[in-house]
Design an enzyme around this catalytic site. Structure first.
Site, PDB file in Angstrom:
ATOM      1  N   SER A   1      44.988 -22.724 -17.751  1.00 44.95           N
ATOM      2  CA  SER A   1      44.873 -24.181 -17.748  1.00 44.95           C
ATOM      3  C   SER A   1      43.631 -24.593 -16.979  1.00 44.95           C
ATOM      4  CB  SER A   1      46.109 -24.797 -17.087  1.00 44.95           C
ATOM      5  OG  SER A   1      45.919 -26.167 -16.812  1.00 44.95           O
TER       6      SER A   1
ATOM      7  N   ASP B   1      61.846 -19.194 -28.388  1.00 44.03           N
ATOM      8  CA  ASP B   1      61.939 -20.516 -27.779  1.00 44.03           C
ATOM      9  C   ASP B   1      63.379 -20.771 -27.351  1.00 44.03           C
ATOM     10  OD1 ASP B   1      59.737 -23.052 -28.092  1.00 44.03           O
ATOM     11  OD2 ASP B   1      61.778 -23.607 -27.545  1.00 44.03           O
TER      12      ASP B   1
ATOM     13  N   TYR C   1      51.945 -25.185 -10.303  1.00 43.68           N
ATOM     14  CA  TYR C   1      51.384 -25.040 -11.641  1.00 43.68           C
ATOM     15  C   TYR C   1      50.005 -24.370 -11.587  1.00 43.68           C
ATOM     16  CZ  TYR C   1      49.895 -26.363 -16.363  1.00 43.68           C
ATOM     17  OH  TYR C   1      49.447 -26.348 -17.657  1.00 43.68           O
TER      18      TYR C   1
ATOM     19  N   LEU D   1      51.521 -26.412 -28.412  1.00 42.49           N
ATOM     20  CA  LEU D   1      50.438 -25.493 -28.740  1.00 42.49           C
ATOM     21  C   LEU D   1      50.971 -24.220 -29.392  1.00 42.49           C
ATOM     22  CD1 LEU D   1      48.221 -25.819 -25.520  1.00 42.49           C
ATOM     23  CD2 LEU D   1      48.160 -27.159 -27.634  1.00 42.49           C
TER      24      LEU D   1
ATOM     25  N   SER E   1      57.293 -25.617 -30.471  1.00 38.55           N
ATOM     26  CA  SER E   1      56.719 -26.934 -30.202  1.00 38.55           C
ATOM     27  C   SER E   1      55.321 -26.785 -29.620  1.00 38.55           C
ATOM     28  CB  SER E   1      57.601 -27.728 -29.224  1.00 38.55           C
ATOM     29  OG  SER E   1      57.640 -27.080 -27.958  1.00 38.55           O
TER      30      SER E   1
ATOM     31  N   LYS F   1      48.899 -20.774 -13.207  1.00 41.21           N
ATOM     32  CA  LYS F   1      47.838 -20.694 -14.213  1.00 41.21           C
ATOM     33  C   LYS F   1      46.597 -19.987 -13.664  1.00 41.21           C
ATOM     34  CE  LYS F   1      50.121 -22.697 -17.491  1.00 41.21           C
ATOM     35  NZ  LYS F   1      50.523 -21.934 -18.691  1.00 41.21           N
TER      36      LYS F   1
END
Length: 262
Positions: free
Chosen positions: A154, A36, A167, A17, A15, A171
């Site tokens: 990110s 996945d 997060y 990117l 799914s 990242k």
């Protein structure tokens, strides 16, 4: 490095990117191992693309699950005879939350662990398990290259917003370790690059409310739209093919800079 007849391992490949990258590399002659947790999506992708793809179920936050998936994909490449040339750990989660809530209660530790286990430990685990199968491959000429690691950072690694602490930490770690990984792997002819997307259309952003989406659109510079999976996949392909891209985290954000408040 050429894509044709080489294998690329993509976690989160069913799914978002990851899937866009699967389709792009496959369309250019690559073999793709899709890792996945979503079995239905993974099998659907293999059914759609057919030859040169294989799906391996994995919970990237679980080391035994990752080890099993890598062992299975190694058996697959032994059958195809197409060596691993790239690892793209694209599986990731957001799970926002401040360290302390409005009731003066600290965030549950398991919430932090979930994000860090998938976005950081899971990335390192997949890379380390794939590397022994990359370092033994015949290097390509003229540079003696064996492969490339392409990680997903990110914009939150640069300008994270409230509630993105775990997060942003995960990242930011990916961003920070890119150069170190490139230096560690230079002797093997393996490059390391990371991409830092901003607001892209994905499963994670699909869960955002309309109000949040509208606020985010107000900070776009150009183009005035969210990123598309195809934008991300094209950059992945360019990184694979351009041997001078190494040790860098590339922002892919249309000059967007996230404000502290929306």
């Amino acid at each position: 490095m050429h894509i044709k007849d080489r294998t690329f391992v993509i976690s989160g490949g069913a799914s978002g990117l990851g899937l866009a990258t699967v389709r792009d590399l496959h369309s250019h002659g690559g073999y793709v191992a899709i890792l996945d947790l979503n079995v239905d999506n993974g099998n659907s992708v293999v059914e759609e693309l057919g030859d040169r793809t294989a799906f391996f179920e994995v919970d990237i936050s679980s080391p035994p699950s990752t080890a099993t998936a890598v062992a299975s994909l190694v058996k697959w490449i032994q059958k195809t005879g197409k060596p691993i040339a790239g690892v793209i750990p694209a599986a990731g989660v957001g799970f926002p939350g401040k360290l302390i809530d409005r009731h003066n209660e600290p965030i549950p530790l398991e919430n932090l662990e979930l994000v860090l286990n998938i976005n950081l430990r899971g990335v390192l685990d997949l890379i380390r398990l794939c590397l022994p199968h990359m370092t033994i491959t015949t290097p390509t000429q003229p540079d003696g290259e064996r492969g490339v690691i392409i990680m997903v950072s990110s914009s939150a690694a640069y300008d994270g917003q409230p509630g993105q602490l775990a997060y942003s930490a995960s990242k930011g770690a990916v961003r920070s370790m890119t150069l170190v990984l490139a230096r560690d792997l230079a002797q093997h002819g393996i490059r390391a690059v990371s991409i830092a997307p901003s607001y892209f259309e994905s499963g994670m952003t699909a869960a955002m409310s309309g109000k949040v989406r509208k606020s985010l659109e107000g900070v776009f510079e150009f183009p005035k739209r969210p990123g598309h999976g195809s934008d991300f996949a094209r950059l992945v392909r360019h990184i694979v093919e351009n041997p001078m891209l190494n040790g860098e985290c590339i922002r892919l954000d249309g000059a967007t800079r996230m404000p502290s408040r929306l």
